[in-house]
Design a protein around this motif. Structure first.
Motif, PDB file in Angstrom:
ATOM      1  N   VAL A  49      36.262  45.494  25.530  1.00 28.52           N
ATOM      2  CA  VAL A  49      37.156  44.606  25.324  1.00 28.52           C
ATOM      3  C   VAL A  49      37.197  43.337  25.286  1.00 28.52           C
ATOM      4  CG1 VAL A  49      39.776  44.864  24.123  1.00 28.52           C
ATOM      5  CG2 VAL A  49      38.033  46.869  24.252  1.00 28.52           C
ATOM      6  N   LEU A  50      37.424  42.333  26.765  1.00 31.77           N
ATOM      7  CA  LEU A  50      37.055  41.154  27.240  1.00 31.77           C
ATOM      8  C   LEU A  50      35.885  40.595  26.091  1.00 31.77           C
ATOM      9  CD1 LEU A  50      38.258  41.755  30.999  1.00 31.77           C
ATOM     10  CD2 LEU A  50      39.587  41.928  28.939  1.00 31.77           C
ATOM     11  N   GLU A  51      34.919  41.374  25.934  1.00 31.31           N
ATOM     12  CA  GLU A  51      33.919  40.585  25.238  1.00 31.31           C
ATOM     13  C   GLU A  51      34.249  40.057  23.775  1.00 31.31           C
ATOM     14  OE1 GLU A  51      31.213  39.509  26.262  1.00 31.31           O
ATOM     15  OE2 GLU A  51      31.687  40.607  28.384  1.00 31.31           O
ATOM     16  N   THR A  52      35.256  40.475  23.361  1.00 33.81           N
ATOM     17  CA  THR A  52      35.766  39.813  22.194  1.00 33.81           C
ATOM     18  C   THR A  52      36.755  38.831  22.435  1.00 33.81           C
ATOM     19  OG1 THR A  52      38.028  41.436  21.848  1.00 33.81           O
ATOM     20  CG2 THR A  52      36.006  42.178  21.341  1.00 33.81           C
ATOM     21  N   LEU A  53      37.578  38.898  23.632  1.00 33.83           N
ATOM     22  CA  LEU A  53      37.888  37.001  23.422  1.00 33.83           C
ATOM     23  C   LEU A  53      37.561  36.157  23.970  1.00 33.83           C
ATOM     24  CD1 LEU A  53      40.414  38.659  27.041  1.00 33.83           C
ATOM     25  CD2 LEU A  53      40.847  38.463  24.093  1.00 33.83           C
ATOM     26  N   SER A  54      38.068  34.947  23.429  1.00 34.40           N
ATOM     27  CA  SER A  54      37.483  33.373  23.788  1.00 34.40           C
ATOM     28  C   SER A  54      37.094  33.162  25.219  1.00 34.40           C
ATOM     29  CB  SER A  54      38.064  32.255  23.642  1.00 34.40           C
ATOM     30  OG  SER A  54      39.403  32.299  23.876  1.00 34.40           O
ATOM     31  N   PRO A  55      36.360  32.563  25.589  1.00 28.42           N
ATOM     32  CA  PRO A  55      36.242  32.155  27.330  1.00 28.42           C
ATOM     33  C   PRO A  55      37.745  32.401  27.687  1.00 28.42           C
ATOM     34  CG  PRO A  55      34.607  31.409  25.715  1.00 28.42           C
ATOM     35  CD  PRO A  55      35.108  31.734  25.191  1.00 28.42           C
ATOM     36  N   THR A  56      38.660  31.068  27.286  1.00 28.87           N
ATOM     37  CA  THR A  56      39.630  30.563  28.373  1.00 28.87           C
ATOM     38  C   THR A  56      40.426  31.508  28.194  1.00 28.87           C
ATOM     39  OG1 THR A  56      39.548  28.451  26.885  1.00 28.87           O
ATOM     40  CG2 THR A  56      41.301  28.907  27.561  1.00 28.87           C
ATOM     41  N   GLU A  57      40.590  32.544  26.788  1.00 31.04           N
ATOM     42  CA  GLU A  57      41.766  33.813  27.018  1.00 31.04           C
ATOM     43  C   GLU A  57      41.681  34.778  28.322  1.00 31.04           C
ATOM     44  OE1 GLU A  57      43.214  33.861  21.888  1.00 31.04           O
ATOM     45  OE2 GLU A  57      41.457  35.138  22.877  1.00 31.04           O
ATOM     46  N   ARG A  58      39.674  34.872  28.411  1.00 33.05           N
ATOM     47  CA  ARG A  58      39.704  35.578  28.525  1.00 33.05           C
ATOM     48  C   ARG A  58      39.882  35.223  30.570  1.00 33.05           C
ATOM     49  NH1 ARG A  58      33.542  39.308  28.767  1.00 33.05           N
ATOM     50  NH2 ARG A  58      34.465  40.823  30.925  1.00 33.05           N
ATOM     51  N   ALA A  59      39.627  33.677  30.536  1.00 32.78           N
ATOM     52  CA  ALA A  59      40.119  33.412  31.991  1.00 32.78           C
ATOM     53  C   ALA A  59      41.460  33.955  31.683  1.00 32.78           C
ATOM     54  CB  ALA A  59      39.479  32.199  32.156  1.00 32.78           C
ATOM     55  N   VAL A  60      41.900  34.105  31.518  1.00 35.38           N
ATOM     56  CA  VAL A  60      43.589  33.621  31.465  1.00 35.38           C
ATOM     57  C   VAL A  60      43.871  35.046  31.560  1.00 35.38           C
ATOM     58  CG1 VAL A  60      46.191  33.667  30.036  1.00 35.38           C
ATOM     59  CG2 VAL A  60      44.485  32.034  29.898  1.00 35.38           C
ATOM     60  N   PHE A  61      43.781  36.471  31.032  1.00 36.18           N
ATOM     61  CA  PHE A  61      43.488  37.704  30.757  1.00 36.18           C
ATOM     62  C   PHE A  61      43.139  37.766  32.091  1.00 36.18           C
ATOM     63  CE2 PHE A  61      43.244  42.386  30.540  1.00 36.18           C
ATOM     64  CZ  PHE A  61      43.715  42.367  29.533  1.00 36.18           C
ATOM     65  N   VAL A  62      41.930  37.840  32.988  1.00 32.34           N
ATOM     66  CA  VAL A  62      41.803  38.084  34.096  1.00 32.34           C
ATOM     67  C   VAL A  62      42.613  37.535  35.206  1.00 32.34           C
ATOM     68  CG1 VAL A  62      39.815  38.110  35.260  1.00 32.34           C
ATOM     69  CG2 VAL A  62      39.140  38.912  33.605  1.00 32.34           C
ATOM     70  N   LEU A  63      42.573  36.489  34.617  1.00 33.99           N
ATOM     71  CA  LEU A  63      43.484  35.486  36.102  1.00 33.99           C
ATOM     72  C   LEU A  63      44.954  36.425  35.956  1.00 33.99           C
ATOM     73  CD1 LEU A  63      42.251  32.019  36.620  1.00 33.99           C
ATOM     74  CD2 LEU A  63      41.680  33.672  37.847  1.00 33.99           C
ATOM     75  N   ARG A  64      45.688  36.799  35.276  1.00 35.16           N
ATOM     76  CA  ARG A  64      47.414  36.953  34.615  1.00 35.16           C
ATOM     77  C   ARG A  64      47.284  38.303  34.758  1.00 35.16           C
ATOM     78  NH1 ARG A  64      51.312  35.072  35.670  1.00 35.16           N
ATOM     79  NH2 ARG A  64      52.579  34.910  33.777  1.00 35.16           N
TER      80      ARG A  64
END
Length: 300
Positions: free
Chosen positions: A119-134
């Motif tokens: 699912v995370l592969e469908t996020l933009s790079p910035t969205e993925r970074a924010v999701f992972v960190l937050r």
């Protein structure tokens, strides 16, 4: 050098975890950690008040650069693309399998299942970074903003957008660990015995199987949908396994959940993770066969 190594080693596990969950690649995550070390060891650290935040910032930016370039490379990938599985079975790792130590594997892999990485592969790079960190590591918005060179307001907006995106696409139901293992063991027994009826009983009618061979191992070039088609495909995979010398198959923890893992002649051969529905039947099968993607399974 030793003064730089001690603080870096304290946070090495976290850096690998952040990079792996952003990149879905063990090898790329290891490269990010190595590059982060080179930057850290060469930096003027006299003004660094928070070593962890500083190192996470370095690793995040390195991972973002790799993620953006990787997306263009994946356009020419042969067949479906799946994340690299990571063995998190402490007993097997202690016996010599897997690229990281048991405590590292537990912290790295159990936080994000293979299905969630998809699912995370469908996020933009910035969205993925924010999701992972937050969402995964629970870092404060101010720290995430500093890592991304952004603002807290932008980070909160991106986090909300990413959460909604992931919520709409992640598996609807998360089975408990015992139920997952029981279904996985029954599924393995049925596949090993070529029992198509037992396989059909374990599969949801609209089950989807995604297999990743990357053009280097036999795999379906498109997702397979439907219990009958998936059961026949898996029966064929099982029959193929009978011709592989010195094949060892077992149920082991991969990304924090039970999966079927196989080694041939001591080298990793496949990893197969399943997602269960509320009725206990399998709704999704993620089969990784590309040998380049099995580094995280290790040797036996």
């Amino acid at each position: 050098m030793s003064s730089a190594l001690a603080p870096f080693d304290r946070h090495r596990r976290l850096l690998f975890a952040v990079a792996y969950q952003m990149l879905s690649s063990v090898a790329d995550a290891e490269d990010v950690v190595q590059d982060a070390w080179l930057r850290w060891s060469a930096a003027d650290r006299s003004g660094v008040d928070d070593e962890r935040a500083y190192l996470v910032q370095i690793a995040t930016r390195l991972a973002l650069d790799r993620l953006r370039s990787a997306r263009s490379r994946r356009e020419s990938y042969v067949g479906p693309w799946l994340p690299e599985p990571l063995l998190t079975d402490a007993d097997l790792i202690a016996a010599g399998s897997g690229p990281v130590d048991p405590p590292d594997a537990a912290e790295v892999g159990e936080q994000v299942s293979l299905a969630l990485l998809v699912v995370l592969e469908t996020l933009s790079p910035t969205e993925r970074a924010v999701f992972v960190l937050r969402e995964v590591f629970g870092l404060p918005a101010a720290e995430v903003a500093a890592a991304l060179g952004s603002t807290e307001v932008a980070v909160r907006q991106t986090a909300h957008r990413a959460r909604e995106h992931v919520r709409a696409r992640r598996p609807r139901f998360e089975a408990d660990r015992r139920a997952q293992r029981e279904v996985t063991e029954r599924f393995l027994a049925a596949a090993a015995g070529g029992d198509v009826d037992a396989l059909l009983a374990a599969l949801a009618p609209d089950v989807v199987l995604v297999s990743d061979g990357g053009g280097k191992a036999k795999a379906a070039l498109r997702p397979i949908t439907g219990a009958g088609k998936v059961a026949r495909f898996l029966a064929g995979v099982s029959a193929q396994g009978l011709t592989v010398p010195d094949l060892r198959v077992e149920v082991a923890d991969v990304n924090g959940g039970p999966a079927i893992v196989a080694w041939a002649g001591g080298a990793p051969f496949l990893s197969m993770s399943m997602v269960l529905g509320e009725d206990g039947r399998i709704e999704q099968v993620l089969l990784v066969r590309n040998p380049d993607k099995l580094r995280g399974i290790g040797s036996r």
